[in-house]
Design a protein around this motif. Structure first.
Motif, PDB file in Angstrom:
ATOM      1  N   GLY A 122      -4.621  17.679  -1.440  1.00 42.07           N
ATOM      2  CA  GLY A 122      -5.278  16.390  -1.642  1.00 42.07           C
ATOM      3  C   GLY A 122      -4.753  15.252  -0.846  1.00 42.07           C
ATOM      4  N   PHE A 123      -5.136  14.132  -1.365  1.00 38.62           N
ATOM      5  CA  PHE A 123      -5.021  12.776  -0.708  1.00 38.62           C
ATOM      6  C   PHE A 123      -5.058  11.731  -1.752  1.00 38.62           C
ATOM      7  N   GLU A 124      -3.762  10.970  -1.709  1.00 33.94           N
ATOM      8  CA  GLU A 124      -3.933   9.737  -2.684  1.00 33.94           C
ATOM      9  C   GLU A 124      -3.577   8.632  -1.796  1.00 33.94           C
ATOM     10  N   ALA A 125      -4.257   7.457  -2.316  1.00 37.61           N
ATOM     11  CA  ALA A 125      -3.844   6.221  -1.517  1.00 37.61           C
ATOM     12  C   ALA A 125      -3.944   5.056  -2.697  1.00 37.61           C
ATOM     13  N   SER A 126      -3.271   3.884  -2.527  1.00 36.75           N
ATOM     14  CA  SER A 126      -3.467   2.789  -3.430  1.00 36.75           C
ATOM     15  C   SER A 126      -3.154   1.597  -2.584  1.00 36.75           C
ATOM     16  N   ALA A 127      -3.829   0.529  -3.187  1.00 28.93           N
ATOM     17  CA  ALA A 127      -3.530  -0.871  -2.489  1.00 28.93           C
ATOM     18  C   ALA A 127      -3.624  -2.149  -3.346  1.00 28.93           C
TER      19      ALA A 127
ATOM     20  N   HIS B 253      -6.371  -4.593  -7.151  1.00 29.09           N
ATOM     21  CA  HIS B 253      -5.670  -3.334  -6.982  1.00 29.09           C
ATOM     22  C   HIS B 253      -6.881  -2.055  -7.114  1.00 29.09           C
ATOM     23  N   LEU B 254      -6.431  -1.255  -5.963  1.00 28.69           N
ATOM     24  CA  LEU B 254      -7.462  -0.238  -5.633  1.00 28.69           C
ATOM     25  C   LEU B 254      -7.079   0.983  -5.352  1.00 28.69           C
ATOM     26  N   SER B 255      -7.308   2.099  -6.200  1.00 32.62           N
ATOM     27  CA  SER B 255      -6.818   3.653  -5.914  1.00 32.62           C
ATOM     28  C   SER B 255      -7.522   4.522  -5.772  1.00 32.62           C
ATOM     29  N   TYR B 256      -7.180   5.608  -5.045  1.00 34.42           N
ATOM     30  CA  TYR B 256      -8.231   6.729  -4.651  1.00 34.42           C
ATOM     31  C   TYR B 256      -7.452   8.004  -4.717  1.00 34.42           C
ATOM     32  N   GLY B 257      -7.930   9.002  -5.152  1.00 30.20           N
ATOM     33  CA  GLY B 257      -7.639  10.383  -5.238  1.00 30.20           C
ATOM     34  C   GLY B 257      -8.537  11.383  -4.989  1.00 30.20           C
TER      35      GLY B 257
ATOM     36  N   LEU C 176     -10.621   0.668  -9.689  1.00 26.38           N
ATOM     37  CA  LEU C 176     -10.706  -0.993  -9.259  1.00 26.38           C
ATOM     38  C   LEU C 176     -10.191  -1.766 -10.285  1.00 26.38           C
ATOM     39  N   ARG C 177      -9.100  -2.649 -10.082  1.00 21.32           N
ATOM     40  CA  ARG C 177      -8.765  -3.414 -10.846  1.00 21.32           C
ATOM     41  C   ARG C 177      -8.630  -5.031 -10.655  1.00 21.32           C
TER      42      ARG C 177
ATOM     43  N   PHE D 287       0.811  -1.152   0.109  1.00 22.53           N
ATOM     44  CA  PHE D 287      -0.079   0.055   0.034  1.00 22.53           C
ATOM     45  C   PHE D 287       0.978   1.487   0.047  1.00 22.53           C
ATOM     46  N   HIS D 288       0.101   2.306  -0.309  1.00 21.27           N
ATOM     47  CA  HIS D 288       0.838   3.834  -0.511  1.00 21.27           C
ATOM     48  C   HIS D 288       0.004   4.692  -0.117  1.00 21.27           C
ATOM     49  N   ALA D 289       0.226   5.527   0.738  1.00 14.54           N
ATOM     50  CA  ALA D 289      -0.730   6.762   0.977  1.00 14.54           C
ATOM     51  C   ALA D 289       0.119   8.072   1.225  1.00 14.54           C
ATOM     52  N   ASN D 290      -0.492   9.145   0.756  1.00 12.74           N
ATOM     53  CA  ASN D 290       0.138  10.352   0.907  1.00 12.74           C
ATOM     54  C   ASN D 290      -0.615  11.522   0.968  1.00 12.74           C
TER      55      ASN D 290
END
Length: 236
Positions: free
Chosen positions: A98-103, A113-117, A140-141, A53-56
């Protein structure tokens, strides 16, 4: 990508768009602060799985922000098709937060795979929200790999939240249309043949917007029609 357009054609709508050059366009200048966290875990829920996961969060102060929008001018071709004109301009100072996250999760042969921005951008001179920027996006993938052939079949859904577009309700009114959100769906197939001691290839074929949905981005651009894509990459 708006900065690269010179013309855009939408024959399904009977419409053509021309982006006018701006010889006085200044480059953007920004001061950016970003804080994030990354994680990579193996054997989290089973002996063979992996979770990444990544988040920032970010805060960007931008000077001479570049934005594209319709000029309000209009022409017609000899066949009666509409020609719209767009310009690319600097809109002063802006603050983007803003905010970004992926898992990513790999339980054996499957992968998810899931990402949000989230993005908020406002004009620092007026305090108003800058139109034409998508406030939230999510992807969503999900896929499955047949390892004997190293072939991965996958599905992807992209969600775009609606909001304040850069299309004025009337020319020079200063009031902007609200556009709704939409989702697109894609099916794809990725093959990764490996040639020992030479190269690793990746060949992908996908069908985008499989529902043939018509939609419009907040920057005024149209999306319409099913499309087919194929691409090849190699690492030597």
């Amino acid at each position: 990508l708006d900065e690269l357009y010179t013309s855009i054609e939408y024959p399904e709508f009977g419409m053509y768009s021309v982006v006018l050059p701006n010889p006085d366009l200044k480059p953007e200048e920004s001061i950016n602060v970003e804080i994030g966290v990354n994680g990579d875990y193996k054997s989290l829920f089973s002996d063979s799985d992996r979770f990444v996961f990544h988040a920032n969060v970010f805060r960007d102060r931008v000077k001479n922000l570049i934005n594209a929008g319709a000029t309000g001018d209009m022409d017609f071709t000899d066949d009666g098709d509409m020609i719209l004109y767009y310009s690319i301009d600097n809109v002063g100072k802006a603050l983007k937060t803003g905010f970004e996250a992926s898992a990513d999760y790999y339980p054996g042969n499957a992968d998810f795979h899931l990402s949000y921005g989230y993005l908020h951008a406002e004009d620092k001179n007026t305090g108003e929200k800058i139109p034409g920027l998508t406030p939230m996006q999510a992807t969503l993938r999900a896929g499955y790999t047949y390892k004997p052939w190293n072939v991965n079949g996958w599905y992807r859904m992209r969600l775009f939240k609606g909001g304040k577009s850069n299309l004025e309700t009337a020319w020079n009114s200063g009031e902007y249309k609200q556009l709704g959100g939409f989702a697109t769906h894609t099916l794809g197939l990725t093959w990764k043949p490996q040639i020992k001691d030479w190269a690793d290839f990746t060949l992908t074929f996908s069908v985008d917007n499989i529902t043939n949905k018509k939609f419009r981005y907040l920057n005024g651009g149209y999306g319409v029609g099913r499309s087919y894509r194929a691409w090849l990459s190699a690492t030597f």
